[in-house]
Design a protein around this motif. Structure first.
Motif, PDB file in Angstrom:
ATOM      1  N   PRO A   1      -2.551   6.109   1.220  1.00  0.00           N
ATOM      2  CA  PRO A   1      -1.506   5.164   2.155  1.00  0.00           C
ATOM      3  C   PRO A   1      -1.828   5.080   3.644  1.00  0.00           C
ATOM      4  O   PRO A   1      -2.501   6.027   4.109  1.00  0.00           O
ATOM      5  CB  PRO A   1      -0.222   6.243   2.243  1.00  0.00           C
ATOM      6  CG  PRO A   1      -0.497   7.480   1.719  1.00  0.00           C
ATOM      7  CD  PRO A   1      -1.898   7.158   0.800  1.00  0.00           C
ATOM      8  N   PHE A   2      -1.924   4.013   4.107  1.00  0.00           N
ATOM      9  CA  PHE A   2      -2.295   3.753   5.398  1.00  0.00           C
ATOM     10  C   PHE A   2      -1.372   4.434   6.429  1.00  0.00           C
ATOM     11  O   PHE A   2      -0.314   4.770   6.152  1.00  0.00           O
ATOM     12  CB  PHE A   2      -2.397   2.266   5.700  1.00  0.00           C
ATOM     13  CG  PHE A   2      -3.457   1.583   4.958  1.00  0.00           C
ATOM     14  CD1 PHE A   2      -4.634   1.807   4.969  1.00  0.00           C
ATOM     15  CD2 PHE A   2      -2.864   0.482   4.441  1.00  0.00           C
ATOM     16  CE1 PHE A   2      -5.540   0.917   4.164  1.00  0.00           C
ATOM     17  CE2 PHE A   2      -3.785  -0.650   3.766  1.00  0.00           C
ATOM     18  CZ  PHE A   2      -5.191  -0.020   3.453  1.00  0.00           C
ATOM     19  N   GLN A   3      -2.170   5.011   7.686  1.00  0.00           N
ATOM     20  CA  GLN A   3      -1.255   5.504   8.765  1.00  0.00           C
ATOM     21  C   GLN A   3      -0.497   4.144   9.428  1.00  0.00           C
ATOM     22  O   GLN A   3      -0.957   3.123   9.490  1.00  0.00           O
ATOM     23  CB  GLN A   3      -2.289   6.116   9.668  1.00  0.00           C
ATOM     24  CG  GLN A   3      -2.985   7.490   9.152  1.00  0.00           C
ATOM     25  CD  GLN A   3      -3.744   7.738  10.338  1.00  0.00           C
ATOM     26  OE1 GLN A   3      -3.246   8.550  11.147  1.00  0.00           O
ATOM     27  NE2 GLN A   3      -4.982   7.799  10.299  1.00  0.00           N
ATOM     28  N   HIS A   4       0.757   4.545   9.592  1.00  0.00           N
ATOM     29  CA  HIS A   4       1.633   3.645  10.099  1.00  0.00           C
ATOM     30  C   HIS A   4       2.724   4.122  11.144  1.00  0.00           C
ATOM     31  O   HIS A   4       2.667   5.348  11.308  1.00  0.00           O
ATOM     32  CB  HIS A   4       2.451   3.070   8.788  1.00  0.00           C
ATOM     33  CG  HIS A   4       3.362   3.924   8.231  1.00  0.00           C
ATOM     34  ND1 HIS A   4       4.713   4.087   8.661  1.00  0.00           N
ATOM     35  CD2 HIS A   4       3.179   4.824   7.135  1.00  0.00           C
ATOM     36  CE1 HIS A   4       5.441   5.180   7.814  1.00  0.00           C
ATOM     37  NE2 HIS A   4       4.099   5.637   7.051  1.00  0.00           N
TER      38      HIS A   4
ATOM     39  N   ASN B   1       0.647  -1.147   0.089  1.00  0.00           N
ATOM     40  CA  ASN B   1      -0.225  -0.085   0.022  1.00  0.00           C
ATOM     41  C   ASN B   1       0.939   1.274  -0.161  1.00  0.00           C
ATOM     42  O   ASN B   1       0.575   2.286  -0.719  1.00  0.00           O
ATOM     43  CB  ASN B   1      -0.902  -0.036   1.030  1.00  0.00           C
ATOM     44  CG  ASN B   1      -1.617   1.346   1.422  1.00  0.00           C
ATOM     45  OD1 ASN B   1      -1.130   2.203   2.174  1.00  0.00           O
ATOM     46  ND2 ASN B   1      -2.923   1.402   0.907  1.00  0.00           N
ATOM     47  N   GLN B   2       1.849   1.269   0.879  1.00  0.00           N
ATOM     48  CA  GLN B   2       2.863   2.520   1.024  1.00  0.00           C
ATOM     49  C   GLN B   2       3.347   2.577  -0.498  1.00  0.00           C
ATOM     50  O   GLN B   2       3.550   3.796  -0.749  1.00  0.00           O
ATOM     51  CB  GLN B   2       3.776   2.377   2.012  1.00  0.00           C
ATOM     52  CG  GLN B   2       3.183   1.964   3.446  1.00  0.00           C
ATOM     53  CD  GLN B   2       2.557   3.070   3.827  1.00  0.00           C
ATOM     54  OE1 GLN B   2       2.611   4.376   3.619  1.00  0.00           O
ATOM     55  NE2 GLN B   2       1.450   2.650   4.772  1.00  0.00           N
ATOM     56  N   LEU B   3       3.824   1.656  -1.136  1.00  0.00           N
ATOM     57  CA  LEU B   3       4.661   1.840  -2.550  1.00  0.00           C
ATOM     58  C   LEU B   3       3.628   2.248  -3.664  1.00  0.00           C
ATOM     59  O   LEU B   3       3.885   3.174  -4.484  1.00  0.00           O
ATOM     60  CB  LEU B   3       5.289   0.566  -2.723  1.00  0.00           C
ATOM     61  CG  LEU B   3       6.471   0.263  -1.600  1.00  0.00           C
ATOM     62  CD1 LEU B   3       7.061  -1.112  -2.027  1.00  0.00           C
ATOM     63  CD2 LEU B   3       7.690   1.173  -1.817  1.00  0.00           C
ATOM     64  N   ILE B   4       2.502   1.710  -3.765  1.00  0.00           N
ATOM     65  CA  ILE B   4       1.749   1.827  -4.819  1.00  0.00           C
ATOM     66  C   ILE B   4       0.825   3.063  -4.803  1.00  0.00           C
ATOM     67  O   ILE B   4       0.140   3.564  -5.774  1.00  0.00           O
ATOM     68  CB  ILE B   4       0.751   0.557  -5.145  1.00  0.00           C
ATOM     69  CG1 ILE B   4      -0.339   0.369  -4.160  1.00  0.00           C
ATOM     70  CG2 ILE B   4       1.725  -0.536  -5.566  1.00  0.00           C
ATOM     71  CD1 ILE B   4      -1.163  -0.759  -4.535  1.00  0.00           C
ATOM     72  N   ASN B   5       0.860   3.456  -3.527  1.00  0.00           N
ATOM     73  CA  ASN B   5      -0.195   4.841  -3.327  1.00  0.00           C
ATOM     74  C   ASN B   5       0.622   6.057  -2.876  1.00  0.00           C
ATOM     75  O   ASN B   5       0.112   6.800  -2.157  1.00  0.00           O
ATOM     76  CB  ASN B   5      -1.262   4.552  -2.208  1.00  0.00           C
ATOM     77  CG  ASN B   5      -2.176   3.365  -2.794  1.00  0.00           C
ATOM     78  OD1 ASN B   5      -2.809   3.522  -3.745  1.00  0.00           O
ATOM     79  ND2 ASN B   5      -2.696   2.865  -1.680  1.00  0.00           N
TER      80      ASN B   5
END
Length: 476
Positions: free
Chosen positions: A457-460, A49-53
């Motif tokens: 991107p999701f919060q992380h 998710n972090q990479l594609i968004n």
């Protein structure tokens, strides 16, 4: 052209493609390792998710390729092993993006995912040949419990039975195992085999393992396939158990026992399990890894007590014994890849307040100290981080007895009701057994935070540091 020849040519083409990417160091086979409930599925989903968004809202401060503006784009591409199920990223991402959001379904079998990352090279020789390079990352997902079977490859049935017996006789397993141990005492090992009896006792042993894992929170479970059988559910190859009375039988008699005796059949099924299940799993998935992350949930064992925490330490040590570690060069990358970077990650760091993250990292570092000693000696680059792949809480301050204290706020996993609490302190060092008499831990399971959208991107917490450690040097 005959079908068999076409299949052979396709296999050669795929292999050649992999070797080509390895030759220019543009391929990573990433091992995402951890026991069930350590957060493997959420981690893989968040990484993709972090990479594609990637966009302006991305929190990727420590991922140098993005921070320097050299990241171009990433996308999922077809995996090379077509006989293995595809990791269901879409369903996992959808679960985390729904209202209310929920954690994706846990891993039940083997799946794979490949992602291609396009970037602008900066320092490597590749920059002289192209303006845009592509790094391919292969990720294999599998039930963590299956990893605990790998040490069995080096044990005979007698050795495994004796080691398991010793474990069953120790606290906290001893009380729960008493009925099983008594039943083994009542059977005659050299009597003609009764397959129904084997099935019944195997079922009792499997129920015992499930109780150890799911009710008592213990980590050291063997065989792991007994509680997560996959497509082997109900097969005779999973119908065996440790014989706990080896000290009372003649070992020469045992060695000569035929397969039509009870003890002979147990030994035969154990050997078949090692050869057909464990060894095949190892050969298929564990000889080509370049990088590894080991995810560990330290908070749940702290909740469950000293025995659960000690069990986690033993399980992590067993898991790492099955991987190949060592520095790599051009030739070894091509034909004998080894893991040259190893990241230990304490998951669910958002379930404690930020000032406890240092303690959580230190605790995990001590938990895996024996493993790190060995890998450091082998010149493996290791790191320890406290992370949250997908955040489940927000941090804040609250008044308590006239003082401001740090708190976490989130929705309870059980009923999705919002709560605010101070979850307590994480010990900085490995706690002694007496520690639990003075401190009571209550780390509450939370549901994931409400997402801003499926394509955001999701919060992380610290996923940028994870990406930098695992991938950053390949994207210079």
């Amino acid at each position: 052209m005959p079908l068999i020849e076409k299949e052979l040519i396709e296999k050669i083409r795929v292999k050649a493609n992999v070797l080509k990417h390895r030759a220019i160091d543009q391929h990573i086979n990433l091992a995402v390792t951890g026991l069930s409930r350590s957060g493997k599925t959420a981690f893989i989903t968040s990484l993709v998710n972090q990479l594609i968004n990637e966009n302006a809202q991305s929190q990727m401060t420590f991922f140098s390729t993005m921070q320097e503006g050299r990241f171009i784009a990433a996308k999922r591409v077809p995996q090379k092993n077509l006989h293995i199920a595809r990791f269901d990223y879409d369903s996992a991402a959808q679960a985390l993006s729904e209202e209310p959001p929920h954690w994706p379904a846990p891993t039940k079998g083997i799946s794979q995912l490949r992602i291609a990352i396009k970037y602008q090279p900066k320092d490597s020789f590749i920059k002289y040949t192209t303006n845009a390079a592509t790094l391919f990352v292969d990720i294999t997902d599998y039930p963590g419990e299956w990893l605990l079977d790998l040490p069995m490859l080096n044990q005979t049935y007698e050795e495994w039975s004796q080691a398991t017996t010793e474990l069953l006789l120790q606290s906290p397993r001893a009380d729960e195992a008493a009925s099983f141990l008594n039943r083994i005492e009542s059977i005659s090992p050299f009597e003609p085999v009764d397959e129904k009896l084997l099935e019944d006792i195997s079922k009792q042993y499997t129920e015992l393992l499930n109780k150890f894992r799911h009710e008592m929170g213990l980590s050291l479970i063997q065989p792991g396939r007994f509680i997560l059988p996959g497509d082997l559910a109900g097969a005779p190859i999973l119908q065996f158990f440790p014989y706990t009375q080896f000290k009372h039988i003649d070992l020469d008699h045992y060695q000569k026992a035929q397969d039509d005796t009870l003890i002979g059949m147990l030994r035969a099924r154990y050997i078949e399990y090692k050869e057909r299940v464990v060894k095949e799993f190892y050969k298929e998935h564990f000889v080509n890894f370049d990088r590894q992350i080991i995810l560990a949930d330290c908070l749940t064992p702290l909740n469950n007590g000293h025995s659960s925490f000690k069990d986690l330490q033993q399980a992590i040590t067993l898991i790492t014994e099955s991987f190949r570690y060592g520095s790599t060069n051009f030739i070894s990358r091509l034909f004998s890849p080894k893991i040259d970077k190893l990241l230990f990650a304490a998951t669910k760091s958002d379930h404690v307040t930020p000032e406890q993250h240092g303690n959580l990292t230190s605790l995990l570092a001590q938990l895996v100290h024996p493993v790190r000693q060995k890998t450091n000696f082998d010149n493996i680059n290791t790191e320890t981080l406290a992370i949250s792949s997908v955040k489940a809480t927000q941090f804040g301050k609250s008044q308590h007895q006239g003082k401001q204290i740090p708190v976490v706020r989130g929705n309870q996993l059980s009923d999705f009701q919002e709560i605010t609490l101070y979850p307590g302190m994480v010990p900085k060092e490995l706690p002694a057994k007496s520690y639990w008499q003075d401190y009571q831990f209550k780390f509450v399971p939370f549901a994931p935070l409400v997402s801003t959208g499926l394509h955001q991107p999701f919060q992380h917490i610290r996923m940028d540091q994870v990406l930098e450690f695992l991938l950053g040097d390949k994207m210079k």
